[in-house]
Design a protein around this motif. Structure first.
Motif, mmCIF file in Angstrom:
data_model
loop_
_atom_site.group_PDB
_atom_site.id
_atom_site.type_symbol
_atom_site.label_atom_id
_atom_site.label_comp_id
_atom_site.label_asym_id
_atom_site.label_seq_id
_atom_site.Cartn_x
_atom_site.Cartn_y
_atom_site.Cartn_z
ATOM 1 N N UNK A 177 -17.326 4.916 -19.567
ATOM 2 C CA UNK A 177 -17.592 5.498 -21.070
ATOM 3 C C UNK A 177 -18.204 4.656 -22.152
ATOM 4 N N UNK A 178 -18.317 3.251 -21.797
ATOM 5 C CA UNK A 178 -18.653 2.340 -22.569
ATOM 6 C C UNK A 178 -20.160 1.880 -22.256
ATOM 7 N N UNK A 193 -24.809 5.316 -5.702
ATOM 8 C CA UNK A 193 -24.617 4.198 -6.530
ATOM 9 C C UNK A 193 -23.228 4.375 -7.053
ATOM 10 N N UNK A 194 -22.290 5.226 -6.398
ATOM 11 C CA UNK A 194 -20.933 5.284 -6.584
ATOM 12 C C UNK A 194 -20.660 5.907 -7.823
ATOM 13 N N UNK A 195 -21.420 6.729 -8.542
ATOM 14 C CA UNK A 195 -21.465 7.456 -9.682
ATOM 15 C C UNK A 195 -22.017 6.489 -10.826
ATOM 16 N N UNK A 196 -22.604 5.362 -10.645
ATOM 17 C CA UNK A 196 -23.080 4.545 -12.022
ATOM 18 C C UNK A 196 -24.307 5.490 -12.607
ATOM 19 N N UNK A 197 -24.828 6.529 -11.591
ATOM 20 C CA UNK A 197 -26.100 7.336 -12.374
ATOM 21 C C UNK A 197 -25.313 8.785 -12.391
ATOM 22 N N UNK A 198 -25.095 9.105 -13.554
ATOM 23 C CA UNK A 198 -24.438 10.509 -13.370
ATOM 24 C C UNK A 198 -25.048 11.200 -14.622
ATOM 25 N N UNK A 199 -25.944 12.309 -14.497
ATOM 26 C CA UNK A 199 -26.504 13.137 -15.258
ATOM 27 C C UNK A 199 -25.487 14.045 -16.405
ATOM 28 N N UNK A 200 -24.190 13.970 -15.878
ATOM 29 C CA UNK A 200 -23.199 14.741 -16.817
ATOM 30 C C UNK A 200 -22.622 13.886 -17.831
ATOM 31 N N UNK A 201 -23.280 12.833 -18.180
ATOM 32 C CA UNK A 201 -22.602 11.804 -19.050
ATOM 33 C C UNK A 201 -22.986 12.317 -20.727
ATOM 34 N N UNK A 202 -23.664 13.497 -20.713
ATOM 35 C CA UNK A 202 -23.888 13.718 -22.169
ATOM 36 C C UNK A 202 -22.640 13.647 -23.067
ATOM 37 N N UNK A 203 -21.558 14.171 -22.760
ATOM 38 C CA UNK A 203 -20.537 14.233 -23.689
ATOM 39 C C UNK A 203 -19.984 12.866 -23.992
ATOM 40 N N UNK A 204 -20.299 11.709 -23.137
ATOM 41 C CA UNK A 204 -19.832 10.431 -23.619
ATOM 42 C C UNK A 204 -20.965 9.890 -24.796
ATOM 43 N N UNK A 205 -22.277 10.230 -24.402
ATOM 44 C CA UNK A 205 -23.480 9.899 -25.340
ATOM 45 C C UNK A 205 -23.214 10.506 -26.758
ATOM 46 N N UNK A 206 -22.985 11.686 -26.540
ATOM 47 C CA UNK A 206 -22.737 12.606 -27.789
ATOM 48 C C UNK A 206 -21.455 11.969 -28.767
ATOM 49 N N UNK A 207 -20.251 11.433 -28.069
ATOM 50 C CA UNK A 207 -19.341 10.987 -28.635
ATOM 51 C C UNK A 207 -19.633 9.571 -29.447
ATOM 52 N N UNK A 208 -20.389 8.773 -28.743
ATOM 53 C CA UNK A 208 -20.765 7.511 -29.366
ATOM 54 C C UNK A 208 -21.749 7.798 -30.355
ATOM 55 N N UNK A 209 -22.843 8.473 -30.252
ATOM 56 C CA UNK A 209 -23.818 8.973 -31.182
ATOM 57 C C UNK A 209 -23.304 9.550 -32.523
ATOM 58 N N UNK A 210 -22.243 10.394 -32.176
ATOM 59 C CA UNK A 210 -21.507 10.887 -33.332
ATOM 60 C C UNK A 210 -20.812 9.944 -34.205
ATOM 61 N N UNK A 233 -16.378 2.309 -33.012
ATOM 62 C CA UNK A 233 -16.397 2.681 -31.823
ATOM 63 C C UNK A 233 -15.084 3.878 -31.535
ATOM 64 N N UNK A 234 -15.528 4.996 -30.877
ATOM 65 C CA UNK A 234 -14.336 5.927 -30.526
ATOM 66 C C UNK A 234 -13.108 4.933 -29.803
ATOM 67 N N UNK A 235 -12.073 5.682 -29.895
ATOM 68 C CA UNK A 235 -10.720 5.108 -29.595
ATOM 69 C C UNK A 235 -10.837 5.313 -27.912
ATOM 70 N N UNK A 236 -9.910 4.406 -27.536
ATOM 71 C CA UNK A 236 -9.829 4.719 -25.806
ATOM 72 C C UNK A 236 -9.409 6.018 -25.308
ATOM 73 N N UNK A 237 -8.538 6.624 -26.297
ATOM 74 C CA UNK A 237 -8.069 8.082 -25.950
ATOM 75 C C UNK A 237 -9.253 8.973 -25.947
ATOM 76 N N UNK A 238 -10.218 8.943 -27.126
ATOM 77 C CA UNK A 238 -11.327 9.559 -27.269
ATOM 78 C C UNK A 238 -12.108 9.335 -25.875
ATOM 79 N N UNK A 239 -12.350 8.408 -25.408
ATOM 80 C CA UNK A 239 -13.313 7.942 -24.251
ATOM 81 C C UNK A 239 -12.747 8.531 -23.112
ATOM 82 N N UNK A 240 -11.289 8.420 -22.820
ATOM 83 C CA UNK A 240 -10.560 8.977 -21.868
ATOM 84 C C UNK A 240 -10.715 10.319 -21.640
ATOM 85 N N UNK A 241 -10.623 10.914 -22.632
ATOM 86 C CA UNK A 241 -10.529 12.472 -22.680
ATOM 87 C C UNK A 241 -11.804 12.889 -22.486
#
Length: 298
Positions: free
Chosen positions: A229-230, A74-91, A101-109
Motif C-alpha cells: 500500500x506504499x 510477480x507474486x502480486x507485485x503487479x496488480x490491476x486492482x490497486x486503484x483503491x490504494x491509489x485513490x486513497x493516496x491521491x485523495x 500520508x494515510x494512516x496504517x489503519x487506512x492503508x490496511x483497510x
C-alpha cells in the motif's frame, strides 16, 4: 490515456501513409474508450461502478486476463486492482485532503480491496467484489501501442514506430537499413541520455518515479506496491525491452515495484526480455542480455 502519442512511418505513397496513420490512431482511441479510468462511459468505469460487466469487449477481456499473468509471475507485485490504494493516496494530497500520508489503519483497510485473484471472468462476464476497482494504467498504454502497430502492419507498413509517453514499439528498419535508435533519459537531467539502444521489431517501456507525483511537496511516487500500500521507493526507473509493448509496459511497472534483486531475477527468468534499472542511489544495473541492444558508437 493522458499522454502524448507519436507515430512515424516510411511509405512511398503519401495519401496511403496519412490513411494508415489515421487508422492507427483510431485504434488507440478505441482502446482509450474501453479502458480509460477517466471516461464515465468506458467499460472499465462501468465495471468499477457496478463490480460487474456483462458482454465485455474481447480487448478488455484480453488485457484483464493477461494482467493476471503478470500478477502470478510477480507474486502480486503487479496488480490491476490497486486503484483503491491509489485513490486513497491521491485523495490525501488533493485539494481538501490532509496533505499527510494515510494512516496504517487506512492503508490496511484499503488493502482488503486489493487482490487480483478476486477478479472473476466467466460466461462472458467480468466481476469483482464490492468496493474493488481496477486501473489499467500499467498495461493499457502498451496494449494500445500494440494495437496501433498491428493496424499499420495490416496496412502494409514495414518501417514504423509508435510511442505513447515513452512506451514505444519499433518495426523494421529505416530506409537506409539502420535500426531505430532510442535514448533512455537521464532522470537527473532533462534531454540527456544514460544510454542509447537500437531496436528492430522490439518494444521498450520505462516506469519511473521522476516524472509524476501526486504532490511535488510529498514526492509520492505514482507507482505503489499493491502488497504494502506504499509507494515504491527502491528504484528511480525501470526500463524493459520486449517483443510487445504490453509486455514491456507491464514488466517495467512490475520490476519497478519488485526492486533491483527480485526485479532482475524475474527478467532473467523470462525469454527475450531485458531490462535496465536505476536504483535510488543512482546505480545503473542491467540484465545479462541488455548490452546486445546498446549502441556503443553514440
Amino acid at each position: 490515456m493522458d499522454t502524448t502519442v507519436t507515430a512515424a512511418i516510411y511509405d512511398s505513397d503519401t495519401e496511403h501513409a496519412v490513411q494508415t496513420v489515421d487508422k492507427a490512431f483510431e485504434r488507440i482511441a478505441q482502446t482509450d474508450e474501453l479502458m480509460s479510468s477517466y471516461k464515465n462511459d468506458s467499460q472499465l468505469t462501468i465495471l468499477n461502478e457496478n463490480n460487474r460487466l456483462e458482454d465485455p469487449s474481447e480487448e478488455l477481456l484480453f488485457v484483464i486476463s493477461r494482467s493476471t499473468y503478470y500478477s502470478n509471475i510477480s507474486n502480486g507485485a503487479f496488480d490491476i486492482t490497486i486503484k483503491p490504494i491509489l485513490d486513497l493516496w491521491s485523495g490525501k494530497f488533493s485539494p481538501g485532503g490532509t496533505y499527510k500520508p494515510p494512516s496504517q489503519e487506512e492503508i490496511d483497510t484499503t488493502l482488503e480491496l486489493v487482490d487480483y485473484k478476486k477478479i472473476v471472468i466467466e460466461e462472458n462476464t467480468i466481476s469483482t467484489e464490492p468496493g474493488m476497482k481496477i486501473v489499467l494504467g500499467g498495461i493499457a498504454k502498451g496494449y494500445a501501442v500494440d494495437q496501433a502497430i498491428g493496424s499499420l502492419i495490416d496496412d502494409g507498413i514495414e518501417s514504423c514506430f509508435v510511442d505513447a509517453g515513452g512506451d514505444g514499439r519499433y518495426i523494421g528498419v529505416k530506409p537506409d537499413g539502420s535500426s531505430w535508435t532510442v535514448g533512455l533519459q537521464n532522470p537527473d537531467k532533462q534531454g540527456e541520455f544514460i544510454t542509447v539502444i537500437q531496436l528492430e521489431n522490439m518494444a521498450v517501456a520505462t516506469s519511473g518515479n521522476y516524472e509524476r507525483y501526486f504532490s511535488d511537496a510529498a514526492k509520492v511516487s505514482h507507482i505503489s506496491d499493491p502488497r504494502t500500500g506504499y509507494s515504491s521507493q527502491g528504484l528511480i526507473s525501470a526500463t524493459v525491452i520486449a517483443e510487445t509493448t504490453m509486455d514491456a509496459d507491464a514488466l517495467a511497472t512490475t520490476v519497478f515495484v519488485l526492486g533491483e534483486k527480485e526485479g532482475l531475477e524475474l527478467i532473467e527468468s523470462l525469454e527475450d526480455i531485458e531490462c535496465l534499472i536505476i536504483t535510488s542511489d543512482k546505480r545503473i544495473l542491467q540484465s545479462s542480455g541488455f548490452t546486445t541492444y546498446e549502441n556503443t558508437e553514440i
